[in-house]
Design an enzyme around this catalytic site. Structure first.
Site, PDB file in Angstrom:
ATOM      1  N   CYS A 148     -32.042  10.907  17.897  1.00 59.28           N
ATOM      2  CA  CYS A 148     -31.623  11.018  19.787  1.00 59.28           C
ATOM      3  C   CYS A 148     -31.362  10.532  20.557  1.00 59.28           C
ATOM      4  O   CYS A 148     -30.405  11.079  21.172  1.00 59.28           O
ATOM      5  CB  CYS A 148     -32.748  11.929  20.457  1.00 59.28           C
ATOM      6  SG  CYS A 148     -34.188  14.304  20.010  1.00 59.28           S
ATOM      7  N   ARG A 158     -44.866   8.751  28.024  1.00 60.60           N
ATOM      8  CA  ARG A 158     -43.652   9.249  27.158  1.00 60.60           C
ATOM      9  C   ARG A 158     -43.230   9.600  26.212  1.00 60.60           C
ATOM     10  O   ARG A 158     -43.064  10.300  25.407  1.00 60.60           O
ATOM     11  CB  ARG A 158     -42.584   8.588  28.375  1.00 60.60           C
ATOM     12  CG  ARG A 158     -41.217   9.060  28.262  1.00 60.60           C
ATOM     13  CD  ARG A 158     -40.949  10.410  28.406  1.00 60.60           C
ATOM     14  NE  ARG A 158     -41.011  11.167  26.836  1.00 60.60           N
ATOM     15  CZ  ARG A 158     -40.919  12.744  27.311  1.00 60.60           C
ATOM     16  NH1 ARG A 158     -40.910  12.919  28.646  1.00 60.60           N
ATOM     17  NH2 ARG A 158     -40.684  13.416  26.032  1.00 60.60           N
ATOM     18  N   CYS A 185     -42.241  12.928  23.441  1.00 63.26           N
ATOM     19  CA  CYS A 185     -41.326  12.683  22.486  1.00 63.26           C
ATOM     20  C   CYS A 185     -41.491  12.170  21.019  1.00 63.26           C
ATOM     21  O   CYS A 185     -41.218  13.755  20.056  1.00 63.26           O
ATOM     22  CB  CYS A 185     -40.607  11.058  22.307  1.00 63.26           C
ATOM     23  SG  CYS A 185     -39.783  10.355  23.894  1.00 63.26           S
TER      24      CYS A 185
END
Length: 289
Positions: free
Chosen positions: A208, A246, A250
């Site tokens: 990503c 975070r 993910c």
């Protein structure tokens, strides 16, 4: 951690990724934008890449450059920045006496503006025992070993307020984590994790944030995944989000079992990801969607 390799799983992953990316559009960073806080403090949002840490990036970009104009504007004004509420709470905690020793952070460290300046820019950092610690580890070590107080939860309100306050003391300074010497094995571990595919979708961080930077997926932009803005206020969550929180999000999105906040794995990953942003300015407390 799930890491599925059979051809059937790869086929499923390919189908899922194709579905996610259908209709994807470019959302390149706005390289004309300048991050200036309250019209005075300039934050570096672009830094040169290198052949060791980021050989696949033409340049290092803060996630701020990928945000909408309205979101960028929030971070440029401390009065409008919702993260400043956490900073104020952290400032109160800094002077609050807690624990059996009857001390506050200020009693040992004095004025945070002086004693904590530059700390966030070097985090995570190897401690005196050769163990890689995040800022949260240092905070809880002070609380339990010096103050005789209870440790705070990694992403609890007290911890995120304190780390927001501490991060602000380094705002504008360049990210400068150590990756050699005693930090080298941790950095290598984090780098391996960054390029390892996890979960049913068989996705790595790099898929990503390196291969697909500048794309839009659903309503969000894929940035380089820099963490120079953490702790960050996420509008989606209406609150402060830590780096490890975070990371969990993910990995969860790859349909994998995630590591725990504060785990050895996430601290190593934090070091490597931080190193990818060397030269970018610490944003203190950023605003993200």
């Amino acid at each position: 951690m799930q890491h599925l390799k059979p051809a059937r799983s790869l086929a499923l992953a390919s189908a899922c990724v194709a579905a996610l990316w259908s209709g994807a559009a470019l959302a390149d960073p706005d390289l004309t934008a300048d991050l200036v806080i309250d019209g005075e403090l300039h934050i570096v949002t672009r830094a040169p890449s290198d052949d060791i840490i980021t050989p696949n990036l033409p340049e290092r970009y803060s996630g701020w450059l990928f945000r909408s104009e309205d979101t960028r504007a929030m971070e440029m004004d401390d009065f409008e920045n919702p993260a400043m509420i956490a900073v104020e709470a952290g400032a109160d905690l800094w002077t609050t006496v807690d624990g059996a020793a009857g001390q506050s952070c200020q009693d040992c460290h004095g004025d945070a503006e002086e004693s904590m300046r530059g700390v966030r820019a070097m985090m995570p950092h190897v401690n005196d025992d050769g163990v890689l610690w995040s800022m949260e580890n240092y905070v809880n070590n002070c609380r339990t070993e010096r103050m005789g107080a209870e440790a705070w939860r990694w992403s609890g309100d007290e911890m995120t307020s304190m780390t927001s306050f501490l991060s602000l003391q380094s705002r504008g300074m360049p990210v400068a984590v150590q990756i050699d010497g005693p930090a080298a094995p941790y950095w290598e571990q984090g780098r391996e994790m960054y390029y390892t595919r996890y979960g049913q979708l068989e996705l790595s961080c790099a898929n990503c944030h390196e291969d697909s930077t500048g794309q839009m997926i659903r309503a969000d932009h894929l940035s380089q995944g820099q963490i120079s803005g953490f702790p960050t206020y996420r509008l989606k969550n209406a609150g402060i989000v830590s780096v490890h929180n975070r990371f969990r999000g993910c990995i969860r999105d790859t349909r994998a079992e995630t590591f725990a906040e504060g785990s050895d794995e996430f601290r190593a990953l934090e070091l490597y990801v931080a190193s990818r942003g060397i030269g970018l300015g610490v944003e203190g407390v950023s605003v993200r969607p």
